[in-house]
Design a protein around this motif. Sequence first.
Motif, PDB file in Angstrom:
ATOM      1  N   VAL A  54       6.396  13.304  -9.166  1.00 53.43           N
ATOM      2  CA  VAL A  54       7.309  12.620 -10.083  1.00 53.43           C
ATOM      3  C   VAL A  54       6.531  12.210 -11.330  1.00 53.43           C
ATOM      4  CG1 VAL A  54       9.013  11.728  -8.454  1.00 53.43           C
ATOM      5  CG2 VAL A  54       6.919  10.454  -8.811  1.00 53.43           C
ATOM      6  N   SER A  55       7.171  12.373 -12.483  1.00 53.68           N
ATOM      7  CA  SER A  55       6.524  11.940 -13.717  1.00 53.68           C
ATOM      8  C   SER A  55       6.758  10.443 -13.871  1.00 53.68           C
ATOM      9  CB  SER A  55       7.141  12.674 -14.905  1.00 53.68           C
ATOM     10  OG  SER A  55       8.461  12.223 -15.096  1.00 53.68           O
TER      11      SER A  55
ATOM     12  N   THR B 266      -3.086   5.370 -18.955  1.00 59.78           N
ATOM     13  CA  THR B 266      -4.425   4.930 -18.561  1.00 59.78           C
ATOM     14  C   THR B 266      -4.551   4.712 -17.060  1.00 59.78           C
ATOM     15  OG1 THR B 266      -3.772   2.628 -18.863  1.00 59.78           O
ATOM     16  CG2 THR B 266      -4.777   3.716 -20.747  1.00 59.78           C
ATOM     17  N   GLY B 267      -3.418   4.693 -16.358  1.00 65.31           N
ATOM     18  CA  GLY B 267      -3.451   4.427 -14.928  1.00 65.31           C
ATOM     19  C   GLY B 267      -3.673   2.970 -14.606  1.00 65.31           C
TER      20      GLY B 267
ATOM     21  N   ARG C  83      -3.722   3.839 -10.980  1.00 67.03           N
ATOM     22  CA  ARG C  83      -4.672   4.884 -10.586  1.00 67.03           C
ATOM     23  C   ARG C  83      -6.045   4.511 -11.092  1.00 67.03           C
ATOM     24  NH1 ARG C  83      -0.561   8.603 -11.897  1.00 67.03           N
ATOM     25  NH2 ARG C  83       0.095   9.742 -10.053  1.00 67.03           N
ATOM     26  N   THR C  84      -7.024   4.512 -10.205  1.00 65.63           N
ATOM     27  CA  THR C  84      -8.379   4.198 -10.648  1.00 65.63           C
ATOM     28  C   THR C  84      -9.045   5.440 -11.213  1.00 65.63           C
ATOM     29  OG1 THR C  84      -8.907   4.437  -8.325  1.00 65.63           O
ATOM     30  CG2 THR C  84      -8.927   2.223  -9.255  1.00 65.63           C
TER      31      THR C  84
ATOM     32  N   GLY D  24       0.802  -1.228   0.000  1.00 65.00           N
ATOM     33  CA  GLY D  24       0.000   0.000   0.000  1.00 65.00           C
ATOM     34  C   GLY D  24       0.829   1.270   0.000  1.00 65.00           C
ATOM     35  N   THR D  25       2.159   1.133   0.112  1.00 64.21           N
ATOM     36  CA  THR D  25       2.975   2.343   0.160  1.00 64.21           C
ATOM     37  C   THR D  25       3.075   3.035  -1.200  1.00 64.21           C
ATOM     38  OG1 THR D  25       4.939   0.992  -0.149  1.00 64.21           O
ATOM     39  CG2 THR D  25       4.396   1.588   2.092  1.00 64.21           C
TER      40      THR D  25
ATOM     41  N   TYR E 192       0.916   4.599  -2.548  1.00 67.32           N
ATOM     42  CA  TYR E 192       0.198   5.874  -2.462  1.00 67.32           C
ATOM     43  C   TYR E 192       1.177   7.039  -2.491  1.00 67.32           C
ATOM     44  CZ  TYR E 192       1.543   7.147   2.325  1.00 67.32           C
ATOM     45  OH  TYR E 192       2.265   7.528   3.423  1.00 67.32           O
ATOM     46  N   GLU E 193       2.340   6.812  -1.872  1.00 70.16           N
ATOM     47  CA  GLU E 193       3.286   7.913  -1.758  1.00 70.16           C
ATOM     48  C   GLU E 193       3.892   8.267  -3.119  1.00 70.16           C
ATOM     49  OE1 GLU E 193       6.476   7.221   0.951  1.00 70.16           O
ATOM     50  OE2 GLU E 193       6.442   9.317   1.592  1.00 70.16           O
ATOM     51  N   VAL E 194       4.216   7.243  -3.884  1.00 73.08           N
ATOM     52  CA  VAL E 194       4.787   7.489  -5.208  1.00 73.08           C
ATOM     53  C   VAL E 194       3.733   8.161  -6.099  1.00 73.08           C
ATOM     54  CG1 VAL E 194       5.763   6.403  -7.260  1.00 73.08           C
ATOM     55  CG2 VAL E 194       6.394   5.575  -4.988  1.00 73.08           C
ATOM     56  N   LEU E 195       2.485   7.690  -5.987  1.00 74.69           N
ATOM     57  CA  LEU E 195       1.417   8.252  -6.830  1.00 74.69           C
ATOM     58  C   LEU E 195       1.118   9.706  -6.465  1.00 74.69           C
ATOM     59  CD1 LEU E 195      -1.083   5.250  -6.992  1.00 74.69           C
ATOM     60  CD2 LEU E 195       0.584   5.951  -8.692  1.00 74.69           C
ATOM     61  N   SER E 196       1.307  10.049  -5.192  1.00 74.54           N
ATOM     62  CA  SER E 196       0.970  11.416  -4.765  1.00 74.54           C
ATOM     63  C   SER E 196       2.181  12.339  -4.852  1.00 74.54           C
ATOM     64  CB  SER E 196       0.416  11.405  -3.339  1.00 74.54           C
ATOM     65  OG  SER E 196       1.431  11.036  -2.425  1.00 74.54           O
ATOM     66  N   ALA E 197       3.321  11.791  -5.284  1.00 76.26           N
ATOM     67  CA  ALA E 197       4.539  12.602  -5.327  1.00 76.26           C
ATOM     68  C   ALA E 197       4.668  13.330  -6.667  1.00 76.26           C
ATOM     69  CB  ALA E 197       5.758  11.714  -5.104  1.00 76.26           C
TER      70      ALA E 197
END
Lengths: 253, 306
Positions: free
Chosen positions: A97-98, A247-248, A252-253, A87-88, A90-95
Motif C-alpha cells: 500500500v502506498s 522520511t519514515g 520506518r527506521t 506492534g501490528t 509491521y503488517e501495514v508497513l510490509s503491505a
Amino acid sequence: MNLHGVRAIYRFEMARMWRTLMQSVASPVISTSLYFVVFGSAIGSRMGDIDGISYGAFIIPGLVMLSLLMQSISNASFGIYMPKFSGTIYEVLSAPVSYVEVVLGYVGAAATKSVILGAIILLTARLFVDYHVLHPVWMVAFLVLTSITFSLFGFIIGIWADGFEKLQIVPLMIVTPLVFLGGTFYSIDMLPEIWQTVTLFNPVVYLISGFRWAFYGVSDIHVGISVGMTLVFMMACLTAIWWIFKTGYRLRT
Amino acid sequence: MQPDISVKNLNKVYAGGFQALKNVNLDIERGEIFALLGPNGAGKTTLISIICGIVNLSSGTVEAAGHDIVRDYRAARSSIGLVPQELNTDAFETVWDAVSFSRGLFGKAPNPAHIEKVLKDLSLWDKRDNRIMALSGGMKRRVMIAKALSHEPRILFLDEPTAGVDVELRRDMWEMVRGLRNNGVTIILTTHYIEEAEEMADRIGVIRQGEIILVEDKDQLMAKLGKKELRLLLQQPLESLPGELALEPLALSEDGYELIYTFDAQQEQAGVARLLRQLGDLGIEYRDLQTRESSLEDIFVGLVHE
C-alpha cells in the motif's frame, strides 16, 4: 491503486467504532447535551441575542465544531497509534500500500466517524434549541472539510506520539483552549480590540465563523477567508504527512 | 533460473551509527527452504525487515520475485508473507476478521474459501469467531501465520517461528512448511533451534555481526564441516598416550579411561581400523566403543565463535 487495501483499513477502523460505540458516540453526545442544557437553556435564556440570534442557537455551530475537532483528532490519532503500540503496524508497513492509501484508509474512517457524530450532535441539539440552517450545502461542506482536516492532524499526532499521554495532550492542552477562545460562546466583536487581533491567529476562529455563517448567514470573518484558512491548514497537514512517509519518521527506521 | 530473492551489496546503518548489515549478498532460489542462522543481534531480523519493507535500506539493492523492493514495491511486497518474531497481534478483532483484513491489505479480493482453508490447515477454524486476545500464545502464533498466508504469497518469511512454541505446534508447523514448499512456496526461516534447520532446510546461511559468513547446501555443509568422533572406553586407565599413538588425532580423558579419536565425516574409515589394530598390538583393551557425528549445532557453534 490498492483499493482492497484501502477498504481493508477503512473497514477495520469502522469496525473499531461500532465496537466502541459508547465511547465514540455516546460520550460526545452527552457532554454536548450538557453544554446545551447549561449554556443554551439555563444561562442562555437570560442572555441577549447575538447578531439577532438567540444565545442557545448561537453556540450550536461552535459546540458541534468542538466535538468534531476533538473526535477527529482522537479517532485518527488512536487509529494509527494503536498498531504502533501493539506492534501490528509491521503488517501495514510490509503491505503493498502506498502512503496515500494508508492515509485514505485511516483518515477516511476517522473523518467518516466525525461526520456521523456531527450529524448526531446536530440532531441532539434540535431537542434543546430551535435552529435553522440557511446554507445546508455549505454547512455539510464545512462539516466534511473540518472532519478531514482534523483527522489528518490527528493522524500526525498519532504518528508523533510515543505514549498515551501525548495522545491526550494535544486535544486537551491545545485544541480545547483554541475552541473555547475561538468564538464558540461569544462573537469576536464582543472582545476588546487588541484581543480581536490576537484571536485572528487562532485557526479555530475561521472554522467556527464559517460554520456559523452556514447556519445563520452572519459571521465574524468573511466566509471565503474561512474556507481558505481551512484549506491552508489541510495543506499544511498533508505536507507534514508527505514528509513523514518520505522520511519514515517514527514509522520506518 | 532467476532467484526468488536477490540481495546485492546490502548495507544498513541505523540512525545511531550502528551498522547492522555489511555488504550482504544473498540469492535464494525459488521453492527452497532457506535457513538463516546466527546469534542474537547478528542482523537476521534487520535483513528480513528490509526485504519485507519494514526497514529502509542504506545502500544496495534487493529484489523479491524479480521486483526491486523500492522501485517496484507493490509487486515485491504482494509476493511476500511475513511472520515476524514478536507476537504482535490485534486484541479485539476476531480471528476471521484479522485474517481477512490481511488479505485485503495485500490487495487481494476477498476469498472466504481460501481463508477457511488456511484456518483449517492451522487448526484455527474452531476459533474463527474468538477474539484474538482470548487465545493462547501458541494460537496467536498460528493467527500470525494465517495472516501471512491469507494473501497466497509465493515467498514466506518465518522469523523465529517456533520460539516459545510447544512440541505439537512445532511439529504442525514443520508439516505446514513442507506442504507449502511442495506447492512451490519459497521459505526463509530464522531460528535458534538448529535441529529445526537441520531437519527442514535445503540450504543454510550463517550471519555473524551483519556479515553473511557462509551459504551452503545443508547436506554438503554437514559433510564438509561435520566431524566424527570415536570414543573407546578402556578396561584399564592409561596414564598417557603411548608414543606410537601420539601422531594420531587422539585425546585421552582426564581419568584415563577414555580415548577420543576425531576424524572427518567424509574421510575413509581406514583410520579407525588402523587405530584399533594399533591398540590391539599395544595390548590396550577396551570394553565399549561409540561413534558420534557432529550436529549442525556443533558446526554452528564452531563457526560463530571462530
